[in-house]
Design a protein around this motif. Structure first.
Motif, PDB file in Angstrom:
ATOM      1  N   ASP A   1      -9.301  14.242   5.180  1.00 17.20           N
ATOM      2  CA  ASP A   1      -9.097  15.383   4.284  1.00 17.20           C
ATOM      3  C   ASP A   1      -9.784  16.620   4.856  1.00 17.20           C
TER       4      ASP A   1
ATOM      5  N   VAL B   1       6.239  15.813  -0.379  1.00 17.10           N
ATOM      6  CA  VAL B   1       5.655  14.475  -0.378  1.00 17.10           C
ATOM      7  C   VAL B   1       6.549  13.568   0.467  1.00 17.10           C
TER       8      VAL B   1
ATOM      9  N   GLY C   1       2.302  11.000   2.644  1.00 18.79           N
ATOM     10  CA  GLY C   1       1.361  11.839   1.919  1.00 18.79           C
ATOM     11  C   GLY C   1       1.960  13.183   1.562  1.00 18.79           C
ATOM     12  N   VAL C   2       1.075  14.068   1.069  1.00 21.25           N
ATOM     13  CA  VAL C   2       1.459  15.420   0.682  1.00 21.25           C
ATOM     14  C   VAL C   2       1.240  16.361   1.864  1.00 21.25           C
TER      15      VAL C   2
ATOM     16  N   ARG D   1      -2.042  17.777   4.061  1.00 26.29           N
ATOM     17  CA  ARG D   1      -2.885  17.432   2.922  1.00 26.29           C
ATOM     18  C   ARG D   1      -2.736  18.533   1.874  1.00 26.29           C
TER      19      ARG D   1
ATOM     20  N   HIS E   1      -0.716  12.466  -3.273  1.00 27.45           N
ATOM     21  CA  HIS E   1      -1.193  12.131  -1.932  1.00 27.45           C
ATOM     22  C   HIS E   1      -1.663  10.677  -1.894  1.00 27.45           C
TER      23      HIS E   1
END
Length: 388
Positions: free
Chosen positions: A70, A198, A255-256, A276, A296
């Motif tokens: 992250d 996404v 994920g996002v 992210r 996420h």
């Protein structure tokens, strides 16, 4: 790793996640994993995350099923090695993570390989090169680091005398000391938009899902305002989704992805993508059924997602000067919060002072339409400014 939806664990194997922290957003992401039954280890040691040997040691010590970065600048060599293991999934993919801090590589991927529309751009490795770019491209010219968070180290060059200060600002403002800057023509646009995309994988292959567009701008240094939805024309929305799908599928993983776009009428230009949720996505804490952080976590764990927006919303982040006194009395704090939360459909979050910066406040609000939501969020932020 393959993209066939792996990520399921047996009942006897609790899902473990090593979360390489990126600051306040991690405070939202870690609980999102935990609420889905994951055992989360958070590391905020940047020295360990940026050193390949130290990061490998951390992965070995924690033995995670998923490694989730992250933060930018994480040692990609260690992540590449971890991604080769049979029992570890790494997100974002090491390639996506590397490109997220390599503005030159990302822009060349988008424009040269994928053919995405962008503002005209150039790269420079010295003041002299930047001067030559300015003479060729003309003014105004936006200059920014090739590796930085949005808005960091940016300046607009209006005349020749601005070139050297813009170079110094960009080199000093980048997260990595690359001594290389991106210069691009300033395009007159209606709005800057984040399209949260996404990416999931399953038996049928990869799928992308889109949240409602998020408009955003920085009304003052240290301040970010965003709102959802921002209405786009049907043609612009189709173009935005096409651009986002192409860049996200090129980066891969699950994920996002926060795809940053410039919009002028029906024209849409790609400018950046982060693998992210970004700060502008904090508005989804109030506006969506599942926030960007919950999406996420779900996508990474291989779980179903939905991008339903439950209400128009807005948010404003304010960074208080690092030199300001962060200590306020309980009575003052309660009075400020009372005024802020008296605004209809509002919420606040106060983040502690971090290294090199002061207190950060987050003001959010919902309303029947985004215009009212923005006004409410501004009123909340105005009340919280008394804490500075």
């Amino acid at each position: 790793m393959s993209e066939t939806g792996e990520g399921e664990t047996t009942a006897a194997e609790p899902t473990s996640v090593l979360l390489l922290s990126g600051g306040e957003r991690t405070r939202e992401l870690a609980p999102a994993f935990e609420r889905l039954g994951a055992r989360v280890t958070v590391s905020d040691d940047m020295a360990a995350m940026t050193d390949a040997d130290a990061l490998t040691g951390l992965i070995d010590a924690t033995g995670p099923r998923f490694v989730v970065a992250d933060a930018g600048g994480v040692a990609t060599d260690a992540l590449l090695a971890a991604a080769e293991r049979e029992d570890v999934d790494v997100f974002p993919t090491p390639r996506a993570l590397r490109l997220s801090v390599d503005g030159e590589g990302l822009r060349r991927l988008a424009a040269d390989e994928l053919g995405l529309p962008t503002a005209p751009f150039w790269f420079a490795g010295s003041v002299e090169e930047l001067t030559a770019v300015a003479q060729h491209a003309g003014f105004p010219l936006l200059v920014k680091p090739v590796a930085a968070v949005p808005g960091e180290g940016e300046s607009v060059v209006l005349r020749s005398d601005d070139v050297e200060p813009a170079w110094r600002r960009a080199v000093a403002g980048g997260r990595l000391s690359l001594h290389r800057v991106l210069a691009e023509t300033v395009v007159e646009v209606d709005v800057e938009v984040t399209l949260l995309t996404v990416r999931t994988t399953g038996p049928a292959g990869p799928t992308v899902h889109f949240c409602e567009p998020i408009g955003h701008h920085r009304p003052a240094p240290g301040t970010l305002e965003s709102w959802q939805p921002h209405a786009l024309s049907p043609a612009a929305l189709d173009a935005a989704k096409s651009i986002a799908a192409r860049i996200v599928n090129s980066l891969g993983g699950r994920g996002v992805f926060a795809v940053e776009l410039l919009v002028r009428g029906d024209e849409v230009y790609f400018t950046d993508v982060r693998p992210r949720p970004q700060d502008s996505a904090l508005v989804t804490l109030r506006s969506q059924r599942l926030s960007a952080f919950e999406l996420h976590a779900r996508a990474i764990l291989g779980l179903p997602v939905d991008t339903i927006m439950i209400s128009p919303g807005a948010m404003e982040i304010v960074d208080v000067d690092v030199d300001a006194d962060p200590d306020v009395g309980d009575a003052t704090l309660r009075a400020v919060l009372a005024d802020a939360l008296a605004v209809a459909e509002s919420d606040v979050r106060l983040f502690p002072a971090g290294e090199g910066r002061g207190r950060r406040t987050l003001s959010t609000a919902t309303a029947p339409d985004p215009i009212v939501a923005r006004d409410r969020a501004r009123r909340v932020a105005s009340a919280l400014r008394r804490l500075s």
